[in-house]
Design an enzyme around this catalytic site. Structure first.
Site, PDB file in Angstrom:
ATOM      1  N   CYS A 180      -5.061   5.468   8.644  1.00 12.01           N
ATOM      2  CA  CYS A 180      -4.460   4.569   7.663  1.00 12.01           C
ATOM      3  C   CYS A 180      -3.367   3.775   8.371  1.00 12.01           C
ATOM      4  O   CYS A 180      -2.331   4.328   8.727  1.00 12.01           O
ATOM      5  CB  CYS A 180      -3.880   5.351   6.493  1.00 12.01           C
ATOM      6  N   ASN A 236     -11.818   4.689  10.969  1.00 11.38           N
ATOM      7  CA  ASN A 236     -12.446   4.784   9.657  1.00 11.38           C
ATOM      8  C   ASN A 236     -13.374   3.586   9.459  1.00 11.38           C
ATOM      9  O   ASN A 236     -13.222   2.545  10.089  1.00 11.38           O
ATOM     10  CB  ASN A 236     -11.412   4.933   8.533  1.00 11.38           C
ATOM     11  N   ASN A 281     -15.028   1.135   3.560  1.00  8.97           N
ATOM     12  CA  ASN A 281     -14.037   0.156   3.121  1.00  8.97           C
ATOM     13  C   ASN A 281     -14.658  -1.232   3.229  1.00  8.97           C
ATOM     14  O   ASN A 281     -15.231  -1.576   4.267  1.00  8.97           O
ATOM     15  CB  ASN A 281     -12.794   0.224   4.016  1.00  8.97           C
ATOM     16  N   ASN A 333       0.879  -1.166   0.000  1.00  5.67           N
ATOM     17  CA  ASN A 333       0.000   0.000   0.000  1.00  5.67           C
ATOM     18  C   ASN A 333       0.925   1.227   0.000  1.00  5.67           C
ATOM     19  O   ASN A 333       1.560   1.514   1.008  1.00  5.67           O
ATOM     20  CB  ASN A 333      -0.860  -0.058   1.254  1.00  5.67           C
ATOM     21  N   CYS A 355      -4.784  -2.969   3.166  1.00  6.79           N
ATOM     22  CA  CYS A 355      -5.272  -1.842   3.957  1.00  6.79           C
ATOM     23  C   CYS A 355      -5.032  -2.192   5.415  1.00  6.79           C
ATOM     24  O   CYS A 355      -5.572  -3.185   5.923  1.00  6.79           O
ATOM     25  CB  CYS A 355      -6.751  -1.604   3.691  1.00  6.79           C
ATOM     26  N   GLY A 356      -4.219  -1.389   6.103  1.00  3.80           N
ATOM     27  CA  GLY A 356      -3.818  -1.714   7.464  1.00  3.80           C
ATOM     28  C   GLY A 356      -4.971  -1.753   8.449  1.00  3.80           C
ATOM     29  O   GLY A 356      -5.087  -2.673   9.263  1.00  3.80           O
ATOM     30  N   THR A 357      -5.862  -0.745   8.395  1.00  2.00           N
ATOM     31  CA  THR A 357      -6.984  -0.759   9.324  1.00  2.00           C
ATOM     32  C   THR A 357      -7.950  -1.890   8.997  1.00  2.00           C
ATOM     33  O   THR A 357      -8.573  -2.461   9.903  1.00  2.00           O
ATOM     34  CB  THR A 357      -7.723   0.588   9.323  1.00  2.00           C
TER      35      THR A 357
END
Length: 327
Positions: A77, A165, A201, A13, A228-230
């Site tokens: 993020c 998020n 997301n 990413n 995507c880290g989260t």
């Protein structure tokens, strides 16, 4: 103006770091968004998933703002935070730091290498909320945990949570991974729709073995990304809620860009997740541009981090070989 850029990535990413701590840059909100659109455009000689602006903080070691390639700002993020963690820790000569983000001040620290000679950082992912108003998700109940959403899918069940998020997560089998279901569903909930007014997301998660999962994410404002880290953090938590994995135990999260390790913690009714993974530098460069017309930029010579990229390619090869046994 002359603008210094550091290209970096967490699990594939990728981002540009713009350092506003040591450089005397001044941007309006519109300029930040337009810079992201211009520099992240993959049809140019640059291209990335987003820009990480690192600013001074009045109480933390640094402040992170994240702008997606479409110019929208993300509240958090995880992959980007690891890159910011490395940059700030190396800048200040520290092993750990406190980073201010939009919703919370988060602890970060250097961690044992996830793979030989790959700089690795642990970052805190919190706060976690299952309240649908925090995403927001328009639905006639307060939470959604492993349930169906009528008119969205007849077969799949979903869990909705904010970290902070918004994420919509479904545990699936290989046939869903290889279908177009995620693409169509994600495009719908990130366009005009009755459920998610701000988009969301969307992650499909496949359990591979105890302590191993695969996560593929369609990111709001970006589309499908390598990772995507989260989303990987939230997905790890969801697998713990469903009894697939265990709290306080390391979960190896595999993705199209590589892998990370997540550990889910619970204190009373509150969750937080440790996200542990690479913070790899790709190159440094300078661009010359006019903030009134950022699309017309000129790129200087790129100073490549070849050794870091080579080691990460080795990790990716091992992950793809592992995934070929399950997907």
């Amino acid at each position: 103006m002359q603008l210094k850029l550091t290209k970096c990535h967490g699990s594939g990413n990728d981002f540009f770091i713009i350092d506003e701590i040591t450089n005397d840059y001044r941007f309006s909100e519109m300029e930040r968004a337009e810079l992201a659109k211009a520099l992240c455009n993959r049809e140019t000689d640059l291209g990335a998933d987003g820009i990480l602006y690192i600013l001074k903080s009045d109480h933390a070691d640094g402040r992170m703002r994240v702008f997606n390639e479409d110019g929208s700002e993300a509240s958090m993020c995880g992959n980007g935070l690891r890159c910011v963690a490395r940059y700030v820790c190396e800048l200040l000569g520290k092993e750990s730091a406190l980073i201010e983000t939009m919703k919370a001040d988060l602890e970060v620290k250097r961690e044992k290498d996830i793979y030989p000679d790959i700089p690795t950082y642990l970052v805190e992912i919190s706060p976690v909320s299952f309240q649908l108003k925090d995403l927001p998700l328009n639905f006639e109940q307060d939470t959604l945990i492993n349930e169906k959403i009528p008119n969205l899918s007849e077969k799949l069940t979903f869990t909705a949570l904010a970290v902070p998020n918004p994420h919509l997560i479904s545990i699936v089998q290989s046939k869903e991974i290889h279908s177009d279901t995620q693409k169509h569903l994600s495009e719908y909930v990130n366009g005009p729709n009755e459920f998610f007014p701000d988009g969301v997301n969307v992650s499909f998660v496949k359990s591979l073995d105890k302590g191993h999962i695969y996560v593929r994410t369609f990111e709001r404002g970006v589309g499908f990304t390598n990772a995507c880290g989260t989303a990987m953090s939230a997905s790890s938590l969801v697998t713990c809620l469903q009894g697939i994995n265990d709290l306080e135990n390391a979960i190896q999260v595999h993705n199209n860009g590589g892998k990370v390790c997540c550990v889910v913690h619970k204190n009373k009714d509150q969750y937080k997740i440790d996200l542990i993974g690479n913070a790899t530098y790709v190159y440094q460069t300078e661009v010359t541009l006019d903030l009134k017309d950022p699309q017309s930029f000129k790129i200087g010579e790129k100073d490549l981090y070849l050794a870091e990229e080579k080691q990460y390619a080795n990790l990716q090869a091992e992950v793809q070989a592992f995934l070929s046994q399950y997907l």
